[in-house]
Enzyme design. Sequence first.
Site, mmCIF file in Angstrom:
data_model
loop_
_atom_site.group_PDB
_atom_site.id
_atom_site.type_symbol
_atom_site.label_atom_id
_atom_site.label_comp_id
_atom_site.label_asym_id
_atom_site.label_seq_id
_atom_site.Cartn_x
_atom_site.Cartn_y
_atom_site.Cartn_z
ATOM 1 N N ASP A 140 0.819 -1.220 0.000
ATOM 2 C CA ASP A 140 0.000 0.000 0.000
ATOM 3 C C ASP A 140 0.855 1.273 0.000
ATOM 4 O O ASP A 140 0.719 2.133 0.896
ATOM 5 C CB ASP A 140 -0.892 0.019 1.257
ATOM 6 N N GLU A 166 -11.375 0.206 -3.827
ATOM 7 C CA GLU A 166 -10.758 0.708 -2.595
ATOM 8 C C GLU A 166 -9.562 1.561 -2.963
ATOM 9 O O GLU A 166 -9.414 1.969 -4.105
ATOM 10 C CB GLU A 166 -10.390 -0.455 -1.645
#
Length: 450
Positions: A36, A211
């Site tokens: 991420d 997302e």
Amino acid sequence: MKYNVFFSALIGWGICLATHAGFGQNPIISTQFTADPSAIVFGDRVYLYPSHDIFATEGKGRLGWFCMEDYHVFSSDNLADWTDHGVIVTQNEVPWVRPNSYSMWAPDCILRNGKYYFYFPTSPQDTALYGRGFTIGVAIADSPTGPFVPEPTPIKGVRGIDPNVFIAQDGQAYLYWSAGNIYGAKLKENMVELDSEVFTLTDLPTKGLKEGPYLLERNGIYYLTFPHVENKTERLEYAVGDNPLGPFKMTGVIMDESPTGCWTNHHSIIQFRDQWYLFYHHNDYSPSFDKARSVRVDSLFFNADGTIQKVIPTLRGVGVTPASKEIQIDRYSKLSEKGISMVFLDTLDRFKGWKLVFDAVGAWAQYDKVDFGKEPFTTISAKVFSASGSGLEVRANRIDGQVWAKVKIPKNTNWKMAKTSLKKWEPGIHTLFIVRKGKNPVEVDWVRFE
Ligand code: FUB
């Protein structure tokens, strides 16, 4: 509490200041799992705020699921050598976080008025107050590497994961996050409170998980970029609009589904020294468990009409590799179709990296952008292994290009350094071709020029 955070940051500095991740290739961090990636340019360095995947064990996290306890920050001035500045925020030192929840998911960081605001999603202890599932908190520092001091409570009115913060040209800050849909809201000047209602961003795909929002602005166009499951796993897509809160028009795919089968992808996009880069993750060091991921970076290009060209993930990564460094040719630009494979050096410690196994005569590896500078180079060293003895040729710029070296590899029972004089070299940046010429198999860890 604040003292603990400060102290752990100091320890992080002590341990990690000298730790260069050391590879200019993908994945970019080879000392721990990272995922991420939120990359951001502060001054003349790129700072990387990733999630930190660890393996869950009995009594620690949920087996077979994401397990994250803390966050490190890394920085680099060349996108090749990364310094680990250590832990900046850890779960049990944030007052409102459910202890030992191991849910410190995808973060982000931004600079405003001399303060660095680090946003992180995690699981709150007081579900009556903050709800079940995830909410988003902030930790604040005077420097991009901390010490970061967590706010006593999470941001009011936000439930979800994957915070992304964007400051528009007019100074208005926005917070984006996801929870099935992608949401956005204005932030107050203090950066820790919402300053508007929460908007559900439209017109995005309605089927398949969305997302990891990441918003950027270029030439007056707002790009809402995000992972989306169109088919089996996440791919990176984008939509454009003329307002930071949309509506947005779906425009294209930035990166296809992971070729290594990593279910998630999560990214950020930065411009650094006139080049755009896409930071993303795959599961390079953990091929059979895709919740232990590793951050990568590749160049990204815009078309003249403002659309984004699809980024093909590479092992080679970005930038030039100095000829005098250990050149990890297993991070190749291209391999011959047959007779060569890339395997882990040590399956018990995958962070040691990979090697190339040349099984067939004529098999080759291409490695782009090796910088020989101006100084003369006279020798090549290679870390090699051949049980029966073999030979390699090093050619420049084309598979049938000039032969710069013929490296004889004596038979051995273990890794050996083979060193030989260069027949030729030229200054500047060149593509290398390493070709097996000997009749027996040979393995190569790296090559280096002196
Ligand atoms: O790292 C945990 C979650 O996986 C992130 O929050 C998502 O974006 C996905 O990458």
